[in-house]
Design a protein around this motif. Structure first.
Motif, short mmCIF file in Angstrom:
data_model
loop_
_atom_site.label_atom_id
_atom_site.label_comp_id
_atom_site.label_asym_id
_atom_site.label_seq_id
_atom_site.Cartn_x
_atom_site.Cartn_y
_atom_site.Cartn_z
N LEU A 161 1.00 -1.21 -0.11
CA LEU A 161 0.18 -0.02 0.29
C LEU A 161 0.73 1.11 0.07
CD1 LEU A 161 -2.61 -1.22 2.73
CD2 LEU A 161 -2.56 -1.50 0.18
N GLY A 162 0.99 2.06 -1.06
CA GLY A 162 1.66 3.09 -1.33
C GLY A 162 3.00 2.50 -1.81
N CYS A 163 2.69 1.82 -2.97
CA CYS A 163 4.11 0.87 -3.21
C CYS A 163 4.89 1.52 -4.10
CB CYS A 163 3.40 -0.26 -4.54
SG CYS A 163 2.55 0.45 -5.93
N GLY A 164 4.60 2.98 -4.70
CA GLY A 164 5.71 3.87 -5.22
C GLY A 164 5.87 2.95 -6.57
N VAL A 182 -0.91 -0.68 -4.56
CA VAL A 182 -1.56 0.58 -4.54
C VAL A 182 -0.96 1.74 -4.53
CG1 VAL A 182 -3.87 1.50 -3.56
CG2 VAL A 182 -3.56 -1.18 -3.67
N ASP A 183 -1.25 2.95 -5.35
CA ASP A 183 -0.69 3.69 -5.07
C ASP A 183 -1.53 5.15 -5.73
OD1 ASP A 183 2.71 4.89 -4.35
OD2 ASP A 183 1.35 6.34 -5.33
N ARG A 184 -1.31 6.24 -5.32
CA ARG A 184 -2.20 7.18 -6.01
C ARG A 184 -1.81 8.10 -7.23
NH1 ARG A 184 -1.90 11.84 -0.88
NH2 ARG A 184 0.62 12.24 -1.34
N GLU A 185 -0.34 7.82 -7.29
CA GLU A 185 0.39 8.64 -8.22
C GLU A 185 0.70 7.87 -9.32
OE1 GLU A 185 1.03 11.56 -8.22
OE2 GLU A 185 0.57 12.06 -6.16
N ARG A 206 -4.71 2.15 -9.00
CA ARG A 206 -4.44 3.63 -8.74
C ARG A 206 -5.55 3.86 -7.64
NH1 ARG A 206 -4.32 8.84 -12.31
NH2 ARG A 206 -3.50 10.17 -10.51
N GLY A 207 -5.30 4.45 -6.41
CA GLY A 207 -6.17 4.60 -5.40
C GLY A 207 -5.54 5.17 -4.21
N LEU A 208 -6.24 5.39 -3.18
CA LEU A 208 -5.91 6.10 -1.99
C LEU A 208 -5.91 4.97 -0.76
CD1 LEU A 208 -8.13 9.29 -2.46
CD2 LEU A 208 -5.60 9.26 -2.58
N CYS A 224 3.05 -1.23 4.46
CA CYS A 224 3.15 0.11 4.08
C CYS A 224 4.67 0.71 4.57
CB CYS A 224 2.27 1.03 4.88
SG CYS A 224 0.62 1.20 4.47
N GLN A 225 5.45 0.72 3.36
CA GLN A 225 6.77 0.89 3.43
C GLN A 225 7.11 2.42 3.32
OE1 GLN A 225 10.20 -1.53 2.52
NE2 GLN A 225 10.51 -0.33 1.03
N LEU A 226 7.51 3.23 4.47
CA LEU A 226 7.86 4.53 4.15
C LEU A 226 6.69 5.59 3.35
CD1 LEU A 226 11.63 4.23 2.91
CD2 LEU A 226 10.71 4.62 5.32
N VAL A 227 5.65 5.09 3.97
CA VAL A 227 4.25 5.78 3.42
C VAL A 227 3.59 6.66 4.47
CG1 VAL A 227 2.13 5.46 2.27
CG2 VAL A 227 4.16 3.91 1.62
N LEU A 228 3.32 6.25 5.69
CA LEU A 228 2.43 6.60 6.36
C LEU A 228 2.59 8.06 7.11
CD1 LEU A 228 1.27 3.70 8.56
CD2 LEU A 228 0.09 4.61 6.40
N HIS A 229 4.05 8.33 6.81
CA HIS A 229 4.52 9.84 7.41
C HIS A 229 4.01 10.99 6.29
CE1 HIS A 229 7.90 8.30 5.00
NE2 HIS A 229 7.83 9.50 4.39
N HIS A 230 3.57 10.47 5.27
CA HIS A 230 3.05 11.39 4.07
C HIS A 230 1.48 11.59 4.10
CE1 HIS A 230 6.48 11.63 1.54
NE2 HIS A 230 6.75 10.59 1.63
N VAL A 231 0.71 10.80 5.17
CA VAL A 231 -0.53 10.70 5.31
C VAL A 231 -1.02 11.69 6.49
CG1 VAL A 231 -2.78 9.48 5.59
CG2 VAL A 231 -0.91 8.50 4.43
N ARG A 232 -1.90 12.79 6.23
CA ARG A 232 -2.22 13.51 7.32
C ARG A 232 -3.12 12.79 8.32
NH1 ARG A 232 -3.18 19.77 5.95
NH2 ARG A 232 -2.37 18.82 4.15
C1 LIG Z 1 8.11 7.73 -0.03
S1 LIG Z 1 7.05 6.96 -1.22
C2 LIG Z 1 7.73 5.24 -0.99
C3 LIG Z 1 7.22 4.25 -1.98
C4 LIG Z 1 7.58 2.69 -1.66
N1 LIG Z 1 6.74 2.35 -0.56
C5 LIG Z 1 8.96 2.52 -1.27
O1 LIG Z 1 9.27 1.99 -0.18
O2 LIG Z 1 9.96 2.49 -1.84
C6 LIG Z 1 5.56 7.08 -0.69
C7 LIG Z 1 4.67 6.41 -1.63
O3 LIG Z 1 3.36 6.66 -1.01
C8 LIG Z 1 2.21 7.28 -2.10
N2 LIG Z 1 1.32 7.72 -1.20
C9 LIG Z 1 1.26 8.72 -0.24
N3 LIG Z 1 -0.12 9.07 0.29
C10 LIG Z 1 -0.92 8.30 -0.20
C11 LIG Z 1 -2.19 8.16 -0.07
N4 LIG Z 1 -2.89 8.76 0.51
N5 LIG Z 1 -2.71 7.33 -0.94
C12 LIG Z 1 -2.07 6.39 -1.94
N6 LIG Z 1 -0.55 6.44 -1.84
C13 LIG Z 1 -0.17 7.43 -1.31
C14 LIG Z 1 3.09 8.16 -2.63
O4 LIG Z 1 2.50 8.54 -3.98
C15 LIG Z 1 4.48 7.53 -2.98
O5 LIG Z 1 4.41 6.68 -4.22
#
Ligand SMILES: C[S@@+](CC[C@H](N)C(=O)[O-])C[C@H]1O[C@@H](n2cnc3c(N)ncnc32)[C@H](O)[C@@H]1O
Length: 315
Positions: A161-164, A182-185, A206-208, A224-232
């Motif tokens: 989840l947030g696979c980048g 799954v990723d939003r970008e 593609r999804g949130l 969730c690898q290095l993703v959650l710190h981006h989520v408010r």
């Molecule tokens: C720092 S990257 C990490 C990617 C991958 N997990 C890794 O370890 O290489 C964070 C990823 O999370 C995705 N992301 C951040 N917030 C998201 C959200 N609310 N829903 C889906 N994807 C999200 C971003 O688009 C980005 O691809």
């Protein structure tokens, strides 16, 4: 007092010592093995080795009652190394003649080494601590993670989840029945698409994170690898992952521990400066998940970012 140059010249003045150092430049050998290669007695070899040892020309490694020797090439002082290089080059030139003593030494060295073949106890006794280096030279290090992933239970549906760019997907695919990324970008998913084109059991969506395009109780292992710190807003994400996890399913979170690098908010859009164990436990509890493990990972000496933790949550 004599100048060290004469000590070095003296060490290399005897042909047998040059022959001895030359075979030790190729292989680490025991005294008896050197004696067989040079066709001389063990006391003679020991005497010359003692002299070379005192002059810093050889390294000795003790294994039980036996000693193994090799040329101390990288430990030689620069002058000694220059002298050795000069002598060695001339000896190697002479060794091109198959009838020379030097060519004969290498043939007998092959014979002595061949006698070791098949004796793995002898091999590992001899290698000792050098095995780590030999293993890396032979096999590299890239196999470690894929091999360890074989420890995962088979037949699992996984979701990154947030696979980048999908770096984890080729690692997970061989040990899963199905993997969702799954990723939003869209830009990130394009790279992931290329990376996983050959993998039949990977599906990219593609999804949130707070509205996952996955069915209820459909995932055994979420990551969730290095993703959650981006989520408010984190509670909706925790609730959503809890929804898609099957009963007994696990969620592995890898992220930064709490840190004070405020600039990450500006430079990388971080919404949280890492997470404490207490925060993860509270969010998990509110979503009906239990924290099975929390571990701060050993820092990579080359890494510049904050320390990482891994948490395992279970539904
Ligand atoms: C720092 S990257 C990490 C990617 C991958 N997990 C890794 O370890 O290489 C964070 C990823 O999370 C995705 N992301 C951040 N917030 C998201 C959200 N609310 N829903 C889906 N994807 C999200 C971003 O688009 C980005 O691809």
């Amino acid at each position: 007092m004599t100048s060290p140059v004469f000590d070095r010249l003296t060490a290399l003045s005897e042909p047998i010592r040059v022959r001895l150092l030359r075979v030790l430049a190729r292989e680490e050998l025991a005294v008896g093995e050197v004696a067989r290669v040079l066709q001389t007695s063990q006391p003679t070899v020991s005497r010359h080795l003692k002299q070379l040892d005192e002059g810093g020309w050889v390294l000795r490694r003790k294994v039980g009652t036996a000693s193994y020797f090799r040329l101390a090439y990288t430990d030689l002082d620069p002058e000694a190394r220059m002298l050795w290089d000069l002598v060695y080059a001339q000896v190697e030139a002479e060794a091109c003649d198959p009838a020379s003593q030097y060519a004969e030494d290498l043939r007998r060295l092959d014979g002595v080494l061949a006698q070791r073949t098949g004796d793995s106890e002898e091999l590992f006794r001899r290698l000792g601590g050098r095995w780590d280096t030999v293993r890396k030279e032979l096999f590299g290090e890239g196999y470690v993670l894929p091999a360890l992933l074989a420890l995962l239970p088979p037949g699992q549906v996984m979701a990154d989840l947030g696979c980048g760019t999908g770096a984890m997907l080729p690692l997970l695919a061989p040990v899963a029945t199905q993997v969702f990324g799954v990723d939003r970008e869209a830009a990130m998913l394009e790279v992931a698409e290329e990376r996983t084109a050959e993998l039949g059991n990977v599906t990219l969506c593609r999804g949130l994170l707070d509205a996952l395009p996955l069915g209820d109780a459909s995932v055994d292992l979420a990551l969730c690898q290095l993703v959650l710190h981006h989520v408010r807003e984190l509670p909706p994400v925790y609730a959503e992952v809890a929804r898609v996890l099957a009963p007994g399913g696990r969620w592995v979170i890898l992220d930064m521990i709490e840190h004070d690098r405020d600039e990450y908010r500006e430079t990388m859009g971080h919404q949280h400066l890492g997470f404490s164990e207490a925060t993860v436990r509270a969010l998990a509890g509110d979503a009906g998940l239990a924290v099975r493990a929390w571990r701060v990972l050993p820092p990579d000496p080359a890494a510049q970012g904050p320390a990482l933790f891994v948490a395992v949550l279970v539904k």
